[in-house]
Design a protein around this motif. Structure first.
Motif, PDB file in Angstrom:
ATOM      1  N   LEU A   1       0.816  -1.214   0.000  1.00  0.00           N
ATOM      2  CA  LEU A   1       0.000   0.000   0.000  1.00  0.00           C
ATOM      3  C   LEU A   1       0.851   1.265   0.000  1.00  0.00           C
ATOM      4  CD1 LEU A   1      -2.828  -1.097   2.452  1.00  0.00           C
ATOM      5  CD2 LEU A   1      -3.016  -0.751  -0.017  1.00  0.00           C
ATOM      6  N   HIS A   2       2.138   1.114   0.327  1.00  0.00           N
ATOM      7  CA  HIS A   2       3.056   2.258   0.286  1.00  0.00           C
ATOM      8  C   HIS A   2       4.033   2.146  -0.888  1.00  0.00           C
ATOM      9  CE1 HIS A   2       2.047   4.461   4.017  1.00  0.00           C
ATOM     10  NE2 HIS A   2       1.540   3.292   4.347  1.00  0.00           N
ATOM     11  N   GLN A   3       3.650   1.340  -1.882  1.00  0.00           N
ATOM     12  CA  GLN A   3       4.419   1.199  -3.120  1.00  0.00           C
ATOM     13  C   GLN A   3       5.878   0.796  -2.888  1.00  0.00           C
ATOM     14  OE1 GLN A   3       2.300   4.298  -2.844  1.00  0.00           O
ATOM     15  NE2 GLN A   3       0.833   2.730  -3.487  1.00  0.00           N
ATOM     16  N   PHE A   4       6.100  -0.048  -1.885  1.00  0.00           N
ATOM     17  CA  PHE A   4       7.455  -0.556  -1.681  1.00  0.00           C
ATOM     18  C   PHE A   4       7.832  -1.376  -2.912  1.00  0.00           C
ATOM     19  CE2 PHE A   4      10.680  -3.392   0.308  1.00  0.00           C
ATOM     20  CZ  PHE A   4      11.501  -2.403   0.837  1.00  0.00           C
ATOM     21  N   PRO A   5       9.017  -1.151  -3.496  1.00  0.00           N
ATOM     22  CA  PRO A   5       9.327  -1.737  -4.803  1.00  0.00           C
ATOM     23  C   PRO A   5       9.630  -3.237  -4.798  1.00  0.00           C
ATOM     24  CG  PRO A   5      11.214  -0.510  -3.994  1.00  0.00           C
ATOM     25  CD  PRO A   5      10.082  -0.238  -3.041  1.00  0.00           C
ATOM     26  N   ILE A   6       9.958  -3.803  -3.632  1.00  0.00           N
ATOM     27  CA  ILE A   6      10.319  -5.226  -3.576  1.00  0.00           C
ATOM     28  C   ILE A   6       9.353  -5.932  -2.629  1.00  0.00           C
ATOM     29  CG2 ILE A   6      12.102  -6.892  -2.937  1.00  0.00           C
ATOM     30  CD1 ILE A   6      14.169  -4.754  -3.717  1.00  0.00           C
ATOM     31  N   LEU A   7       8.469  -6.731  -3.208  1.00  0.00           N
ATOM     32  CA  LEU A   7       7.469  -7.437  -2.415  1.00  0.00           C
ATOM     33  C   LEU A   7       7.736  -8.936  -2.352  1.00  0.00           C
ATOM     34  CD1 LEU A   7       4.279  -5.541  -3.629  1.00  0.00           C
ATOM     35  CD2 LEU A   7       5.633  -5.131  -1.564  1.00  0.00           C
ATOM     36  N   ASP A   8       8.904  -9.350  -2.829  1.00  0.00           N
ATOM     37  CA  ASP A   8       9.316 -10.746  -2.745  1.00  0.00           C
ATOM     38  C   ASP A   8       9.751 -11.023  -1.299  1.00  0.00           C
ATOM     39  OD1 ASP A   8      10.713 -13.186  -2.754  1.00  0.00           O
ATOM     40  OD2 ASP A   8      11.318 -12.933  -4.840  1.00  0.00           O
ATOM     41  N   ARG A   9       8.964 -11.812  -0.591  1.00  0.00           N
ATOM     42  CA  ARG A   9       9.248 -12.051   0.829  1.00  0.00           C
ATOM     43  C   ARG A   9      10.554 -12.799   1.053  1.00  0.00           C
ATOM     44  NH1 ARG A   9       4.557 -15.377   2.369  1.00  0.00           N
ATOM     45  NH2 ARG A   9       4.671 -15.856   0.149  1.00  0.00           N
ATOM     46  N   ASN A  10      10.993 -13.570   0.054  1.00  0.00           N
ATOM     47  CA  ASN A  10      12.286 -14.250   0.162  1.00  0.00           C
ATOM     48  C   ASN A  10      13.422 -13.239   0.288  1.00  0.00           C
ATOM     49  OD1 ASN A  10      11.330 -17.073  -0.341  1.00  0.00           O
ATOM     50  ND2 ASN A  10      10.712 -16.174  -2.296  1.00  0.00           N
ATOM     51  N   LEU A  11      13.372 -12.203  -0.525  1.00  0.00           N
ATOM     52  CA  LEU A  11      14.423 -11.189  -0.504  1.00  0.00           C
ATOM     53  C   LEU A  11      14.343 -10.327   0.749  1.00  0.00           C
ATOM     54  CD1 LEU A  11      14.438 -10.065  -4.251  1.00  0.00           C
ATOM     55  CD2 LEU A  11      15.839 -11.815  -3.120  1.00  0.00           C
ATOM     56  N   ILE A  12      13.111 -10.058   1.212  1.00  0.00           N
ATOM     57  CA  ILE A  12      12.944  -9.270   2.434  1.00  0.00           C
ATOM     58  C   ILE A  12      13.480 -10.042   3.632  1.00  0.00           C
ATOM     59  CG2 ILE A  12      11.287  -8.184   3.996  1.00  0.00           C
ATOM     60  CD1 ILE A  12       9.501  -7.677   1.522  1.00  0.00           C
ATOM     61  N   LEU A  13      13.148 -11.337   3.707  1.00  0.00           N
ATOM     62  CA  LEU A  13      13.631 -12.156   4.819  1.00  0.00           C
ATOM     63  C   LEU A  13      15.156 -12.286   4.787  1.00  0.00           C
ATOM     64  CD1 LEU A  13      13.315 -13.943   7.263  1.00  0.00           C
ATOM     65  CD2 LEU A  13      12.664 -15.840   5.760  1.00  0.00           C
ATOM     66  N   ALA A  14      15.716 -12.491   3.609  1.00  0.00           N
ATOM     67  CA  ALA A  14      17.175 -12.599   3.497  1.00  0.00           C
ATOM     68  C   ALA A  14      17.850 -11.314   3.950  1.00  0.00           C
ATOM     69  CB  ALA A  14      17.566 -12.937   2.061  1.00  0.00           C
ATOM     70  N   SER A  15      17.294 -10.169   3.552  1.00  0.00           N
ATOM     71  CA  SER A  15      17.859  -8.888   3.965  1.00  0.00           C
ATOM     72  C   SER A  15      17.760  -8.724   5.475  1.00  0.00           C
ATOM     73  CB  SER A  15      17.120  -7.742   3.259  1.00  0.00           C
ATOM     74  OG  SER A  15      17.683  -6.485   3.607  1.00  0.00           O
ATOM     75  N   PHE A  16      16.625  -9.139   6.034  1.00  0.00           N
ATOM     76  CA  PHE A  16      16.462  -9.045   7.482  1.00  0.00           C
ATOM     77  C   PHE A  16      17.494  -9.905   8.208  1.00  0.00           C
ATOM     78  CE2 PHE A  16      15.128 -10.989  11.400  1.00  0.00           C
ATOM     79  CZ  PHE A  16      14.828  -9.887  12.188  1.00  0.00           C
ATOM     80  N   LEU A  17      17.651 -11.158   7.804  1.00  0.00           N
ATOM     81  CA  LEU A  17      18.556 -12.062   8.512  1.00  0.00           C
ATOM     82  C   LEU A  17      20.002 -11.588   8.436  1.00  0.00           C
ATOM     83  CD1 LEU A  17      17.042 -15.525   7.488  1.00  0.00           C
ATOM     84  CD2 LEU A  17      16.836 -14.355   9.704  1.00  0.00           C
ATOM     85  N   THR A  18      20.388 -11.071   7.276  1.00  0.00           N
ATOM     86  CA  THR A  18      21.746 -10.548   7.128  1.00  0.00           C
ATOM     87  C   THR A  18      21.963  -9.357   8.050  1.00  0.00           C
ATOM     88  OG1 THR A  18      21.856 -11.293   4.826  1.00  0.00           O
ATOM     89  CG2 THR A  18      23.384  -9.553   5.491  1.00  0.00           C
ATOM     90  N   THR A  19      20.971  -8.487   8.128  1.00  0.00           N
ATOM     91  CA  THR A  19      21.077  -7.295   8.963  1.00  0.00           C
ATOM     92  C   THR A  19      21.053  -7.662  10.441  1.00  0.00           C
ATOM     93  OG1 THR A  19      19.912  -6.044   7.251  1.00  0.00           O
ATOM     94  CG2 THR A  19      20.086  -5.025   9.416  1.00  0.00           C
ATOM     95  N   PHE A  20      20.159  -8.575  10.806  1.00  0.00           N
ATOM     96  CA  PHE A  20      20.080  -8.997  12.204  1.00  0.00           C
ATOM     97  C   PHE A  20      21.387  -9.636  12.647  1.00  0.00           C
ATOM     98  CE2 PHE A  20      19.328 -11.927  15.650  1.00  0.00           C
ATOM     99  CZ  PHE A  20      18.442 -11.251  16.491  1.00  0.00           C
ATOM    100  N   GLU A  21      21.958 -10.463  11.802  1.00  0.00           N
ATOM    101  CA  GLU A  21      23.224 -11.115  12.138  1.00  0.00           C
ATOM    102  C   GLU A  21      24.294 -10.083  12.481  1.00  0.00           C
ATOM    103  OE1 GLU A  21      26.658 -13.748   9.827  1.00  0.00           O
ATOM    104  OE2 GLU A  21      24.606 -13.743   9.052  1.00  0.00           O
ATOM    105  N   GLU A  22      24.391  -9.049  11.659  1.00  0.00           N
ATOM    106  CA  GLU A  22      25.394  -8.004  11.886  1.00  0.00           C
ATOM    107  C   GLU A  22      25.150  -7.277  13.211  1.00  0.00           C
ATOM    108  OE1 GLU A  22      26.466  -3.551  10.278  1.00  0.00           O
ATOM    109  OE2 GLU A  22      25.342  -4.886   8.952  1.00  0.00           O
ATOM    110  N   LEU A  23      23.907  -6.837  13.430  1.00  0.00           N
ATOM    111  CA  LEU A  23      23.606  -6.078  14.644  1.00  0.00           C
ATOM    112  C   LEU A  23      23.696  -6.951  15.888  1.00  0.00           C
ATOM    113  CD1 LEU A  23      20.605  -3.822  13.526  1.00  0.00           C
ATOM    114  CD2 LEU A  23      23.001  -3.170  13.822  1.00  0.00           C
ATOM    115  N   PHE A  24      23.261  -8.207  15.785  1.00  0.00           N
ATOM    116  CA  PHE A  24      23.316  -9.111  16.924  1.00  0.00           C
ATOM    117  C   PHE A  24      24.761  -9.351  17.347  1.00  0.00           C
ATOM    118  CE2 PHE A  24      23.535 -13.461  18.680  1.00  0.00           C
ATOM    119  CZ  PHE A  24      22.638 -13.336  19.738  1.00  0.00           C
TER     120      PHE A  24
END
Length: 255
Positions: A168-191
């Motif tokens: 609804l906010h026109q986010f350009p990437i709606l592939d949940r696989n890519l969103i989850l991968a980005s999240f896990l990579t980011t969480f790993e770094e911050l954790f």
């Protein structure tokens, strides 16, 4: 008007191709709750640090304070992860805030122009709309963290009036696989930074829509308190201008 969004299925191989070997990701079509699934693995002593379970649909999903979390099949990114922190157990409650920070950093990596914020303690928001939430539970010598993000939901599919979705906010990437991968990579770094003793509160405060606001804290017992939010503690408590600390409650931003 509704936004019709593509809903690519979750694919463990696609996710795994885009993350490090730190994670072990499983995808299930339908489950009661990914939180309960990992809890069962922990009980059976089969869960490892870095365990992740994602699902297309969960029939008994829940949010903070045991509120029900509903989402049409494939319309949201719903997953839980398991970590075994090496820091003192009293610090573990900050992981909810770290997870929220990971989520908005991950979305911003996919679209640098996107500016979601965090509403204390665990809401991921776009403007005034909630796009995601986080729960966490300590179990044994680890923590199970559950994340739900409304990705492809149409206006009609939103569970509550104050919710919104990436589509609804026109986010350009709606592939949940890519969103989850980005999240896990980011969480790993911050954790790992947090594990090493780094104080990440400034990152959270910079991206929190609660900081600097006059707020009303509504407690589960019906009582409430008002004040100006100014900071968070190392354990994730909200600090008000009068020095008091808030550990639990719903936050209303007062205008």
């Amino acid at each position: 008007m509704s936004t019709v969004a593509p809903r690519s299925p979750l694919d463990g191989s696609v996710i795994s191709e885009n993350i490090s070997r730190y994670w072990r990701v499983s995808v299930v079509e339908v489950t009661g709750s990914t939180q309960d699934d990992i809890a069962q693995l922990v009980a059976e002593e089969k869960a490892q640090h870095g365990e992740v379970i994602a699902t297309e649909y969960q029939s008994a999903g829940r949010g903070r304070l045991d509120r029900k979390f509903d989402a049409a099949s494939s319309s949201a990114l719903m997953f839980s992860l398991y970590v075994k922190p090496q820091r003192d157990k009293s610090d573990w409650s900050f992981l909810t805030l770290l997870t929220g920070l990971s989520a908005i950093f991950a979305l911003t990596k996919l679209d640098p122009g996107f500016t979601p914020t965090l509403k204390w303690p665990n809401d991921i928001v776009i403007g005034d709309g909630k796009v995601g939430g986080i729960i966490a539970q300590v179990i044994g010598d680890g923590v199970i963290i559950g994340v739900g993000v409304n990705v492809g939901m149409t206006q009609e599919e939103l569970p509550v009036a104050h919710a919104t979705s990436l589509a609804l906010h026109q986010f350009p990437i709606l592939d949940r696989n890519l969103i989850l991968a980005s999240f896990l990579t980011t969480f790993e770094e911050l954790f790992e930074r947090w594990q090493g003793g780094e104080d990440l509160r400034h990152l959270y405060c910079e991206r929190s829509s609660t900081m600097g606001q006059q707020v009303r804290i509504e407690h589960p017992d019906g009582s409430y308190k008002t004040g100006k939010a100014v900071d968070v503690t190392l354990t994730g408590e909200l600090i008000l201008e009068d020095g008091s600390r808030v550990t639990v409650g719903d936050i209303v931003h007062l205008r």
